[in-house]
Structures are given as structure tokens and as C-alpha cells.
Design a protein around this motif. Structure first.
Motif, PDB file in Angstrom:
ATOM      1  N   LEU A   9     -15.723   3.686   9.573  1.00 31.23           N
ATOM      2  CA  LEU A   9     -16.099   2.758  10.628  1.00 31.23           C
ATOM      3  C   LEU A   9     -15.518   1.363  10.402  1.00 31.23           C
ATOM      4  O   LEU A   9     -15.055   0.721  11.343  1.00 31.23           O
ATOM      5  N   THR A  10     -15.517   0.901   9.170  1.00 32.09           N
ATOM      6  CA  THR A  10     -14.987  -0.444   8.909  1.00 32.09           C
ATOM      7  C   THR A  10     -13.489  -0.512   9.170  1.00 32.09           C
ATOM      8  O   THR A  10     -13.001  -1.499   9.721  1.00 32.09           O
ATOM      9  N   THR A  11     -12.777   0.531   8.813  1.00 33.95           N
ATOM     10  CA  THR A  11     -11.335   0.563   9.068  1.00 33.95           C
ATOM     11  C   THR A  11     -11.065   0.598  10.559  1.00 33.95           C
ATOM     12  O   THR A  11     -10.187  -0.102  11.052  1.00 33.95           O
ATOM     13  N   THR A  12     -11.836   1.389  11.271  1.00 37.23           N
ATOM     14  CA  THR A  12     -11.673   1.485  12.720  1.00 37.23           C
ATOM     15  C   THR A  12     -12.006   0.157  13.385  1.00 37.23           C
ATOM     16  O   THR A  12     -11.284  -0.294  14.279  1.00 37.23           O
ATOM     17  N   LEU A  13     -13.073  -0.474  12.945  1.00 34.91           N
ATOM     18  CA  LEU A  13     -13.456  -1.771  13.490  1.00 34.91           C
ATOM     19  C   LEU A  13     -12.378  -2.824  13.230  1.00 34.91           C
ATOM     20  O   LEU A  13     -12.041  -3.610  14.122  1.00 34.91           O
ATOM     21  N   LEU A  14     -11.815  -2.823  12.033  1.00 35.91           N
ATOM     22  CA  LEU A  14     -10.723  -3.747  11.716  1.00 35.91           C
ATOM     23  C   LEU A  14      -9.509  -3.484  12.602  1.00 35.91           C
ATOM     24  O   LEU A  14      -8.882  -4.426  13.102  1.00 35.91           O
ATOM     25  N   LEU A  15      -9.187  -2.229  12.826  1.00 37.47           N
ATOM     26  CA  LEU A  15      -8.059  -1.872  13.685  1.00 37.47           C
ATOM     27  C   LEU A  15      -8.286  -2.345  15.118  1.00 37.47           C
ATOM     28  O   LEU A  15      -7.369  -2.878  15.759  1.00 37.47           O
ATOM     29  N   VAL A  16      -9.486  -2.192  15.621  1.00 37.91           N
ATOM     30  CA  VAL A  16      -9.814  -2.632  16.982  1.00 37.91           C
ATOM     31  C   VAL A  16      -9.740  -4.159  17.080  1.00 37.91           C
ATOM     32  O   VAL A  16      -9.153  -4.705  18.025  1.00 37.91           O
ATOM     33  N   ILE A  17     -10.317  -4.856  16.114  1.00 38.54           N
ATOM     34  CA  ILE A  17     -10.293  -6.324  16.141  1.00 38.54           C
ATOM     35  C   ILE A  17      -8.871  -6.853  16.072  1.00 38.54           C
ATOM     36  O   ILE A  17      -8.486  -7.762  16.820  1.00 38.54           O
ATOM     37  N   LEU A  18      -8.063  -6.291  15.183  1.00 36.71           N
ATOM     38  CA  LEU A  18      -6.668  -6.732  15.082  1.00 36.71           C
ATOM     39  C   LEU A  18      -5.872  -6.362  16.333  1.00 36.71           C
ATOM     40  O   LEU A  18      -4.981  -7.108  16.746  1.00 36.71           O
ATOM     41  N   SER A  62       0.218   6.180  17.386  1.00 39.48           N
ATOM     42  CA  SER A  62       0.536   6.236  15.956  1.00 39.48           C
ATOM     43  C   SER A  62      -0.599   6.886  15.170  1.00 39.48           C
ATOM     44  O   SER A  62      -0.352   7.697  14.268  1.00 39.48           O
ATOM     45  N   LEU A  63      -1.833   6.544  15.515  1.00 36.23           N
ATOM     46  CA  LEU A  63      -2.986   7.135  14.854  1.00 36.23           C
ATOM     47  C   LEU A  63      -3.062   8.636  15.133  1.00 36.23           C
ATOM     48  O   LEU A  63      -3.338   9.427  14.227  1.00 36.23           O
ATOM     49  N   ALA A  64      -2.785   9.035  16.359  1.00 34.93           N
ATOM     50  CA  ALA A  64      -2.797  10.457  16.709  1.00 34.93           C
ATOM     51  C   ALA A  64      -1.712  11.220  15.945  1.00 34.93           C
ATOM     52  O   ALA A  64      -1.956  12.331  15.450  1.00 34.93           O
ATOM     53  N   ILE A  65      -0.533  10.633  15.816  1.00 40.17           N
ATOM     54  CA  ILE A  65       0.550  11.274  15.054  1.00 40.17           C
ATOM     55  C   ILE A  65       0.132  11.445  13.596  1.00 40.17           C
ATOM     56  O   ILE A  65       0.342  12.505  12.997  1.00 40.17           O
ATOM     57  N   CYS A  66      -0.477  10.412  13.018  1.00 40.51           N
ATOM     58  CA  CYS A  66      -0.926  10.491  11.625  1.00 40.51           C
ATOM     59  C   CYS A  66      -1.983  11.571  11.444  1.00 40.51           C
ATOM     60  O   CYS A  66      -1.960  12.316  10.458  1.00 40.51           O
ATOM     61  N   GLU A  67      -2.905  11.664  12.383  1.00 38.50           N
ATOM     62  CA  GLU A  67      -3.949  12.679  12.282  1.00 38.50           C
ATOM     63  C   GLU A  67      -3.387  14.093  12.440  1.00 38.50           C
ATOM     64  O   GLU A  67      -3.808  15.010  11.740  1.00 38.50           O
ATOM     65  N   LEU A  85       7.400   7.328   8.341  1.00 38.60           N
ATOM     66  CA  LEU A  85       6.752   6.459   9.314  1.00 38.60           C
ATOM     67  C   LEU A  85       6.554   5.049   8.753  1.00 38.60           C
ATOM     68  O   LEU A  85       6.706   4.058   9.473  1.00 38.60           O
ATOM     69  N   PHE A  86       6.234   4.951   7.470  1.00 42.14           N
ATOM     70  CA  PHE A  86       6.068   3.653   6.824  1.00 42.14           C
ATOM     71  C   PHE A  86       7.384   2.877   6.830  1.00 42.14           C
ATOM     72  O   PHE A  86       7.402   1.681   7.147  1.00 42.14           O
ATOM     73  N   VAL A  87       8.467   3.548   6.507  1.00 38.51           N
ATOM     74  CA  VAL A  87       9.795   2.902   6.530  1.00 38.51           C
ATOM     75  C   VAL A  87      10.158   2.513   7.960  1.00 38.51           C
ATOM     76  O   VAL A  87      10.736   1.446   8.194  1.00 38.51           O
ATOM     77  N   LEU A  88       9.798   3.340   8.930  1.00 37.16           N
ATOM     78  CA  LEU A  88      10.031   3.000  10.337  1.00 37.16           C
ATOM     79  C   LEU A  88       9.261   1.735  10.712  1.00 37.16           C
ATOM     80  O   LEU A  88       9.791   0.857  11.391  1.00 37.16           O
ATOM     81  N   GLY A  89       8.017   1.622  10.266  1.00 39.48           N
ATOM     82  CA  GLY A  89       7.236   0.413  10.508  1.00 39.48           C
ATOM     83  C   GLY A  89       7.854  -0.812   9.854  1.00 39.48           C
ATOM     84  O   GLY A  89       7.891  -1.894  10.446  1.00 39.48           O
ATOM     85  N   LEU A  90       8.341  -0.655   8.629  1.00 41.30           N
ATOM     86  CA  LEU A  90       9.007  -1.765   7.941  1.00 41.30           C
ATOM     87  C   LEU A  90      10.278  -2.196   8.670  1.00 41.30           C
ATOM     88  O   LEU A  90      10.552  -3.396   8.799  1.00 41.30           O
ATOM     89  N   SER A  91      11.044  -1.229   9.153  1.00 39.41           N
ATOM     90  CA  SER A  91      12.268  -1.580   9.874  1.00 39.41           C
ATOM     91  C   SER A  91      11.950  -2.214  11.224  1.00 39.41           C
ATOM     92  O   SER A  91      12.672  -3.118  11.670  1.00 39.41           O
ATOM     93  N   GLY A 128       0.725   3.048   5.937  1.00 42.93           N
ATOM     94  CA  GLY A 128       0.523   2.896   4.497  1.00 42.93           C
ATOM     95  C   GLY A 128      -0.794   3.494   4.038  1.00 42.93           C
ATOM     96  O   GLY A 128      -0.874   4.117   2.974  1.00 42.93           O
ATOM     97  N   ARG A 129      -1.829   3.321   4.824  1.00 41.74           N
ATOM     98  CA  ARG A 129      -3.135   3.897   4.489  1.00 41.74           C
ATOM     99  C   ARG A 129      -3.061   5.418   4.452  1.00 41.74           C
ATOM    100  O   ARG A 129      -3.561   6.060   3.519  1.00 41.74           O
ATOM    101  N   TYR A 130      -2.440   6.009   5.462  1.00 40.34           N
ATOM    102  CA  TYR A 130      -2.298   7.468   5.477  1.00 40.34           C
ATOM    103  C   TYR A 130      -1.376   7.946   4.361  1.00 40.34           C
ATOM    104  O   TYR A 130      -1.579   9.026   3.810  1.00 40.34           O
ATOM    105  N   LEU A 131      -0.366   7.166   4.020  1.00 44.70           N
ATOM    106  CA  LEU A 131       0.535   7.533   2.923  1.00 44.70           C
ATOM    107  C   LEU A 131      -0.229   7.571   1.606  1.00 44.70           C
ATOM    108  O   LEU A 131      -0.100   8.529   0.828  1.00 44.70           O
ATOM    109  N   ILE A 132      -1.040   6.556   1.354  1.00 40.82           N
ATOM    110  CA  ILE A 132      -1.819   6.524   0.110  1.00 40.82           C
ATOM    111  C   ILE A 132      -2.814   7.677   0.070  1.00 40.82           C
ATOM    112  O   ILE A 132      -2.970   8.340  -0.974  1.00 40.82           O
TER     113      ILE A 132
END
Length: 144
Positions: A9-18, A62-67, A85-91, A128-132
Motif C-alpha cells: 500500500l505504501t508503494t502504491t500510495l507513493l506511486l499515485v502521489i508522484l 508499465s506496471l501491468a507489463i511488470c506484473e 526495462l530498467f535500461v530503457l528507463g535510464l535511456s 528497479g523495484r521489480y528488478l530487485i
């Protein structure tokens, strides 16, 4: 996917706020930025609701692809996908940084520039979160 969001929930809330913050920043360029949005027909950024829909469409996809990767791929294969996907985000972040460092885009206002940088940062954090998580999951499984 909803079970994963409810569990974190905290991660989801942070994602929504950002995401809301990013949409607000993108929808509030200065006068020169508004002219640029009109000239280049960036209709998806004209108003806050449109920018919000755009940001949540990108982050939600992006979240749906990760899931889907998390559900369908073995952990070692998922690490490769998330790394890509992480490298794509960095680029994407590097592209936005170089683009918004030019003279023309520097005139669009700090809020718009920060909003443009925040979306790739959101994606980098998500991937990065999904990668870890995938790396830890792959370490748990015995090698074949």
C-alpha cells in the motif's frame, strides 16, 4: 495485480502521489511553454486531467507489463526483462535530460522541466523495484 498493489500500500500510495505531482507539473508550463504545447500539438498535456491520464496510462501500462513478467516468466528470465526495462528507463531519462537542456526547452519553465524529468524517474524506480524483487526471487530458487 490488485493483490500486489494492496500488499504494498505504501508503494502504491507513493506511486499515485508522484504521478499526480508529475501530471500537475506537466500541465503547468509558463507562457512560452504553453505556446510550445500549442504549436507542437501536445494535446495530452494541455490540461491537468489530460496530463494525469497520460501519466497514469504510462505508469499503469508499465506496471501491468511488470506484473505480467512476474506472473509468466521464471525468476532468472524475469531478471533479464526487468534489466532491459530498467535500461530503457535510464535511456529515456538521458533523452529527456539532453532534450530539456537545450536552450528552447529551458524557456518552458521549471515546473514543466521537472515534470518531464519526473516521469522517467518514476519508471526507473518502478522497473528497479521489480528488478530487485526478481533478483531476490532468483536467488531463492536452486540452480538447474
Amino acid at each position: 495485480m490488485l493483490a500486489s498493489l494492496k500488499k504494498n500500500l505504501t508503494t502504491t500510495l507513493l506511486l499515485v502521489i508522484l504521478g499526480v505531482t508529475d501530471a500537475y507539473l506537466l500541465s503547468h508550463p509558463n507562457l512560452i511553454g504553453r505556446i510550445g504545447v500549442l504549436i507542437y500539438q501536445h494535446d495530452y498535456l494541455k490540461t491537468f486531467p489530460r496530463a494525469l491520464a497520460t501519466v497514469f496510462l504510462v505508469v499503469g501500462t508499465s506496471l501491468a507489463i511488470c506484473e505480467v513478467i512476474r506472473w509468466q516468466a521464471r525468476p532468472r528470465v524475469a531478471v533479464g526483462w526487468y534489466l532491459m526495462l530498467f535500461v530503457l528507463g535510464l535511456s529515456l531519462f538521458a533523452y529527456v535530460y539532453v532534450t530539456f537542456s537545450s536552450f528552447t526547452y529551458r524557456l518552458t519553465g521549471k515546473a514543466f522541466i521537472y515534470g518531464a524529468h519526473l516521469l522517467p524517474i518514476l519508471l526507473i524506480g518502478l522497473f528497479g523495484r521489480y528488478l530487485i524483487m526478481a533478483i531476490f526471487e532468483a536467488r531463492k530458487q536452486p540452480e538447474v
